[in-house]
Design an enzyme around this catalytic site. Sequence first.
Site, mmCIF file in Angstrom:
data_model
loop_
_atom_site.group_PDB
_atom_site.id
_atom_site.type_symbol
_atom_site.label_atom_id
_atom_site.label_comp_id
_atom_site.label_asym_id
_atom_site.label_seq_id
_atom_site.Cartn_x
_atom_site.Cartn_y
_atom_site.Cartn_z
ATOM 1 N N ASP A 29 -2.376 -41.350 -39.868
ATOM 2 C CA ASP A 29 -0.939 -41.558 -40.922
ATOM 3 C C ASP A 29 -0.921 -40.124 -41.373
ATOM 4 O O ASP A 29 -1.588 -38.955 -41.668
ATOM 5 C CB ASP A 29 -2.387 -41.709 -42.486
ATOM 6 C CG ASP A 29 -2.676 -42.740 -41.807
ATOM 7 O OD1 ASP A 29 -2.463 -43.401 -40.333
ATOM 8 O OD2 ASP A 29 -3.324 -43.546 -42.965
ATOM 9 N N TRP A 78 -11.021 -40.474 -33.638
ATOM 10 C CA TRP A 78 -11.159 -40.740 -35.198
ATOM 11 C C TRP A 78 -12.108 -40.301 -35.618
ATOM 12 O O TRP A 78 -13.607 -40.695 -35.328
ATOM 13 C CB TRP A 78 -10.333 -42.128 -35.964
ATOM 14 C CG TRP A 78 -10.281 -41.984 -37.327
ATOM 15 C CD1 TRP A 78 -9.621 -41.840 -37.974
ATOM 16 C CD2 TRP A 78 -11.405 -42.244 -38.438
ATOM 17 N NE1 TRP A 78 -9.483 -42.633 -39.261
ATOM 18 C CE2 TRP A 78 -10.788 -42.409 -39.781
ATOM 19 C CE3 TRP A 78 -12.678 -42.820 -37.853
ATOM 20 C CZ2 TRP A 78 -11.472 -42.814 -40.702
ATOM 21 C CZ3 TRP A 78 -13.490 -43.173 -39.175
ATOM 22 C CH2 TRP A 78 -12.591 -42.853 -40.558
ATOM 23 N N SER A 110 -5.715 -41.081 -46.701
ATOM 24 C CA SER A 110 -4.525 -40.976 -47.026
ATOM 25 C C SER A 110 -3.486 -40.387 -48.618
ATOM 26 O O SER A 110 -4.901 -40.988 -49.296
ATOM 27 C CB SER A 110 -3.826 -41.871 -46.406
ATOM 28 O OG SER A 110 -4.158 -41.614 -44.451
ATOM 29 N N ARG A 169 -8.101 -47.987 -51.323
ATOM 30 C CA ARG A 169 -7.277 -46.580 -51.263
ATOM 31 C C ARG A 169 -5.815 -46.336 -50.510
ATOM 32 O O ARG A 169 -5.059 -46.999 -51.443
ATOM 33 C CB ARG A 169 -7.438 -46.083 -49.645
ATOM 34 C CG ARG A 169 -7.614 -47.185 -48.443
ATOM 35 C CD ARG A 169 -8.632 -47.110 -47.497
ATOM 36 N NE ARG A 169 -8.304 -48.106 -46.020
ATOM 37 C CZ ARG A 169 -8.735 -49.208 -46.448
ATOM 38 N NH1 ARG A 169 -10.103 -49.351 -46.575
ATOM 39 N NH2 ARG A 169 -9.132 -50.211 -44.527
HETATM 40 C C1 FRU Z 1 -3.990 -45.819 -41.682
HETATM 41 C C2 FRU Z 1 -5.887 -45.753 -42.277
HETATM 42 C C3 FRU Z 1 -6.136 -45.512 -44.173
HETATM 43 C C4 FRU Z 1 -6.777 -44.430 -44.437
HETATM 44 C C5 FRU Z 1 -6.610 -43.978 -43.505
HETATM 45 C C6 FRU Z 1 -7.527 -43.459 -42.906
HETATM 46 O O1 FRU Z 1 -4.293 -45.680 -40.930
HETATM 47 O O2 FRU Z 1 -6.600 -46.352 -41.950
HETATM 48 O O3 FRU Z 1 -5.685 -46.714 -45.050
HETATM 49 O O4 FRU Z 1 -7.119 -43.482 -45.235
HETATM 50 O O5 FRU Z 1 -5.891 -44.631 -42.284
HETATM 51 O O6 FRU Z 1 -7.507 -42.125 -41.581
#
Ligand code: FRU
Length: 537
Positions: free
Chosen positions: A22, A46, A82, A145
């Site tokens: 993000d 990730w 994020s 979040r």
């Molecule tokens: C969206 C997300 C958000 C989170 C972030 C974690 O892609 O899942 O909800 O804050 O990525 O990297």
Amino acid sequence: PPATISNRTGYHFQSPKNWINDPNGPMYYNGIYHLFYQFNPLAPVWGNIVWAHSYSTDMVNWKPLRHAIYPTKPFDINGCWSGSATILPGNKPVIMYTGIDEQNRQVQNIAFPKNLSDPYLREWVKPDYNPVIKPEGDINSSAFRDPTTAWYGPDSHWKTIIGSRNGRLGMAVLYKSRDFIKWVKADNPLHSAQNAGMWECPDFFPVLPKPMLGVDNSVIRNGLKHVFKVSLDETRYDYYTVGTYDFIHNKYVPNGLSPDNNTGLRFDYGNFYASKTFFDEGKGRRVLWGWSNESDSTQEDWEKGWAGIQTIPRALWLDGNGRQVVQWPIEEVNKLRKKEVGIRRKIVKSGSVIEIKGIEAAQADVEVSFDLSSSLEKAEKFNLSWTDPQKLCGQKGADEKGGIGPFGLFVLATDDREERTAVFFRIFKEGQKHVILMCHDPTKSSKRTGLYKPTYGGFVDYDLSKSGGKLSLRTLIDHSVVESFGAKGRTCITSRIYPNFAVGSNARLFAFNNGAEEVKIIELTAWEMKKPFMNGI
Ligand code: FRU
């Protein structure tokens, strides 16, 4: 070189290596644009998430800075997820982000620049009084979040929304604060929807039609339209509605012209997620960033050493009809245009292609306008059961002959077009009106195996009788990404594709027409694109 290396993008935002997702906290501060983003410093998958940080004076050339926010404290030790930036009175930026705390709960933290006179805002301080918002009461601590940019209201409170869910009820939970530090949950969410699942990365902002390209989030007045957008974790797409903000009761009310769920409007009908806008005070416009994930395999991401890009920043405003937004690559992108080729007033006959020669077409920008006025009467009849444009594009791919269309571009193509990605329109007749379908068909984009190659599609809300049968298309081509803007930005589609042979100087560009009716190109211009400074590469 192996094709995987040739697939690296040239002018899209990316990191020299490793995983990005993000866009976070985009902002304009004292003449400089900042972009933070979710980043894994250790691998092209990730994990270990920090806020990487880059700055720019034009959003085209980017320089990297040290990581702005990274796990150091009990309130974010398991990840810095994020969030968004807000500019407080006195020109003081603040970031609110989701921390994953010691107990793996999602909490909201704030951070301030250490030194406001540092033009690059390199260091960020996270006060020890964090978290400022905890998941309390009936809030699910693993679904809480992505706070938005806050806005200030006539009630002298800051407000922000946080993505959440209660069972399958998607929720934008509303919080209020006088000082940005002490936050109180409002009795009701700003907005919620049944059967949506988790709402990630909400965004909420005022929109105006041209010539006003944007206003600050805190601008509130009667009659002003707002956009509300969420990223649906379940479908992995971003959806938005246009509506109004009842700032007395703190409720968002969609205008009801498009469904408020996963069949509704999208900023982009392709690979585009977790998007976020900001108000660019420098140019008085609203700018949209979105993340475009890889569509190759994880193993290939390890081979490439990188994964994920941000799409080209887009100016965003309200369409004159008030029903949807319009998006267009920020004008600064045009600085990258170098060698130019084109054709004018040319008929593309049924079943033919025209090659656009003379540029390196793996890194290009193409603008084309078509004139359909002579054949509009002959469009095929639209079937009202065709409600899903993506499915329709899948059933009626680029080789499936129609009446008017498929016509458009073959991009990242080999000479023999054994590899090619098709960007095209089909026109149907529905009573006295026409229905425009816009598609990306990447089924023949690569001879490589193991790639995810979904066909994407969207309808284009554009009146061909008012335009005199004229319809335009712009496509940004950048090695492994194709970003298209139909009808001057009314429908956008992004695809990630990985040609094996149509790479580097072997990539070709064609106009094509597989419809029964001939199509006239009024003008087509294609530019080879320069490579900007991109985070040190
Ligand atoms: C969206 C997300 C958000 C989170 C972030 C974690 O892609 O899942 O909800 O804050 O990525 O990297």
